[in-house]
Scaffold this motif. Structure first.
Motif, short mmCIF file in Angstrom:
data_model
loop_
_atom_site.label_atom_id
_atom_site.label_comp_id
_atom_site.label_asym_id
_atom_site.label_seq_id
_atom_site.Cartn_x
_atom_site.Cartn_y
_atom_site.Cartn_z
N SER A 1 0.83 -1.20 0.00
CA SER A 1 0.00 0.00 0.00
C SER A 1 0.87 1.25 0.00
N ARG A 2 0.49 2.21 -0.86
CA ARG A 2 1.19 3.48 -0.93
C ARG A 2 0.34 4.60 -0.35
N ARG A 3 -0.77 4.24 0.26
CA ARG A 3 -1.68 5.25 0.82
C ARG A 3 -1.38 5.44 2.30
N TYR A 4 -1.17 6.67 2.72
CA TYR A 4 -0.81 6.90 4.11
C TYR A 4 -1.95 6.52 5.05
N VAL A 5 -3.19 6.56 4.57
CA VAL A 5 -4.32 6.22 5.45
C VAL A 5 -4.33 4.74 5.82
#
Length: 124
Positions: A105-109
Protein backbone atom coordinates in the motif's frame (compact mmCIF):
# COMPACT_ATOMS: atom_id res chain seq x y z
CA UNK A 1 0.77 -1.39 19.42
CA UNK A 2 3.96 -0.12 17.88
CA UNK A 3 5.76 3.11 18.78
CA UNK A 4 8.15 4.54 16.22
CA UNK A 5 11.03 7.00 16.58
CA UNK A 6 12.91 8.33 13.58
CA UNK A 7 16.46 9.65 13.55
CA UNK A 8 19.18 10.53 11.07
CA UNK A 9 17.77 13.62 9.40
CA UNK A 10 19.83 16.71 8.79
CA UNK A 11 21.30 19.08 6.25
CA UNK A 12 23.14 17.67 3.25
CA UNK A 13 24.33 19.05 -0.08
CA UNK A 14 22.79 17.94 -3.32
CA UNK A 15 24.34 14.67 -4.46
CA UNK A 16 25.03 13.60 -0.89
CA UNK A 17 23.65 10.75 1.18
CA UNK A 18 21.81 10.23 4.44
CA UNK A 19 20.54 7.18 6.27
CA UNK A 20 17.39 7.45 8.30
CA UNK A 21 16.56 5.01 11.08
CA UNK A 22 13.22 4.09 12.58
CA UNK A 23 13.40 2.39 15.97
CA UNK A 24 10.27 0.50 16.96
CA UNK A 25 9.06 -0.62 20.34
CA UNK A 26 6.99 -3.73 20.87
CA UNK A 27 7.57 -7.40 20.41
CA UNK A 28 5.57 -7.65 17.20
CA UNK A 29 7.74 -5.41 15.01
CA UNK A 30 8.66 -8.35 12.78
CA UNK A 31 5.00 -8.87 11.85
CA UNK A 32 4.46 -5.31 10.55
CA UNK A 33 5.05 -3.91 7.11
CA UNK A 34 7.10 -0.71 7.35
CA UNK A 35 7.12 2.35 5.16
CA UNK A 36 8.57 5.80 4.78
CA UNK A 37 6.59 8.84 3.73
CA UNK A 38 7.62 12.45 3.39
CA UNK A 39 5.87 15.78 3.50
CA UNK A 40 7.25 19.02 2.13
CA UNK A 41 5.80 22.39 3.20
CA UNK A 42 2.49 23.04 1.53
CA UNK A 43 2.36 19.59 -0.04
CA UNK A 44 0.55 16.35 0.71
CA UNK A 45 2.23 13.43 2.41
CA UNK A 46 4.01 11.37 -0.22
CA UNK A 47 4.90 7.67 -0.29
CA UNK A 48 8.66 7.03 -0.42
CA UNK A 49 9.24 3.34 0.24
CA UNK A 50 7.77 0.23 1.85
CA UNK A 51 9.08 -3.15 2.93
CA UNK A 52 7.30 -6.36 3.86
CA UNK A 53 7.54 -7.91 7.31
CA UNK A 54 10.21 -10.34 6.10
CA UNK A 55 12.14 -7.79 4.09
CA UNK A 56 11.61 -9.88 0.99
CA UNK A 57 9.53 -7.32 -0.88
CA UNK A 58 10.16 -3.62 -1.34
CA UNK A 59 8.24 -0.90 -3.13
CA UNK A 60 9.24 2.54 -4.39
CA UNK A 61 7.73 5.32 -6.46
CA UNK A 62 9.53 6.36 -9.60
CA UNK A 63 10.79 9.58 -8.02
CA UNK A 64 13.17 7.74 -5.66
CA UNK A 65 13.67 4.33 -7.28
CA UNK A 66 17.36 3.65 -7.79
CA UNK A 67 18.36 6.33 -5.29
CA UNK A 68 16.64 5.23 -2.06
CA UNK A 69 16.79 1.82 -0.40
CA UNK A 70 14.54 0.63 2.41
CA UNK A 71 15.68 -2.18 4.68
CA UNK A 72 14.95 -3.60 8.09
CA UNK A 73 16.62 -5.53 10.87
CA UNK A 74 13.96 -7.42 12.81
CA UNK A 75 16.48 -8.45 15.46
CA UNK A 76 17.06 -4.77 16.23
CA UNK A 77 13.44 -3.67 15.73
CA UNK A 78 14.69 -1.06 13.29
CA UNK A 79 13.90 0.01 9.76
CA UNK A 80 16.19 2.11 7.60
CA UNK A 81 16.03 4.39 4.61
CA UNK A 82 19.31 4.86 2.75
CA UNK A 83 19.08 7.95 0.56
CA UNK A 84 21.70 8.56 -2.11
CA UNK A 85 22.07 11.17 -4.84
CA UNK A 86 19.88 13.52 -2.89
CA UNK A 87 18.20 16.41 -4.67
CA UNK A 88 16.79 19.69 -3.32
CA UNK A 89 13.31 18.39 -4.11
CA UNK A 90 13.88 15.59 -1.57
CA UNK A 91 13.71 18.21 1.17
CA UNK A 92 10.88 17.27 3.53
CA UNK A 93 9.96 15.86 6.90
CA UNK A 94 10.35 12.10 6.63
CA UNK A 95 8.00 9.84 8.58
CA UNK A 96 8.27 6.19 9.42
CA UNK A 97 5.02 4.22 9.43
CA UNK A 98 3.87 0.69 10.21
CA UNK A 99 0.87 -1.41 9.35
CA UNK A 100 -0.29 -4.89 10.25
CA UNK A 101 -0.90 -5.92 6.67
CA UNK A 102 0.71 -6.19 3.24
CA UNK A 103 3.47 -3.79 2.30
CA UNK A 104 2.08 -2.97 -1.12
CA UNK A 105 0.00 0.00 0.00
CA UNK A 106 1.19 3.48 -0.93
CA UNK A 107 -1.68 5.25 0.82
CA UNK A 108 -0.81 6.90 4.11
CA UNK A 109 -4.32 6.22 5.45
CA UNK A 110 -3.52 2.49 5.41
CA UNK A 111 -0.77 2.90 8.01
CA UNK A 112 -1.93 2.96 11.62
CA UNK A 113 1.31 3.80 13.40
CA UNK A 114 3.54 6.82 12.82
CA UNK A 115 6.70 8.37 14.14
CA UNK A 116 7.13 12.06 14.87
CA UNK A 117 9.18 12.70 11.73
CA UNK A 118 12.73 13.80 11.02
CA UNK A 119 13.67 16.76 8.83
CA UNK A 120 15.85 16.28 5.77
CA UNK A 121 17.12 19.41 4.04
CA UNK A 122 19.03 19.17 0.77
CA UNK A 123 20.84 22.31 -0.29
CA UNK A 124 21.64 23.10 -3.92
Amino acid sequence: QVQLVESGGGLVQAGGSLRLSCAASGRTFSTYAMAWFRQAPGKEREFVAAISWSGGSTFYPGSVKGRFTISRDNAKNTAYLQMNSLKPEDTAVYYCAARNGPADSRRYVDYAYWGQGTLVTVSS
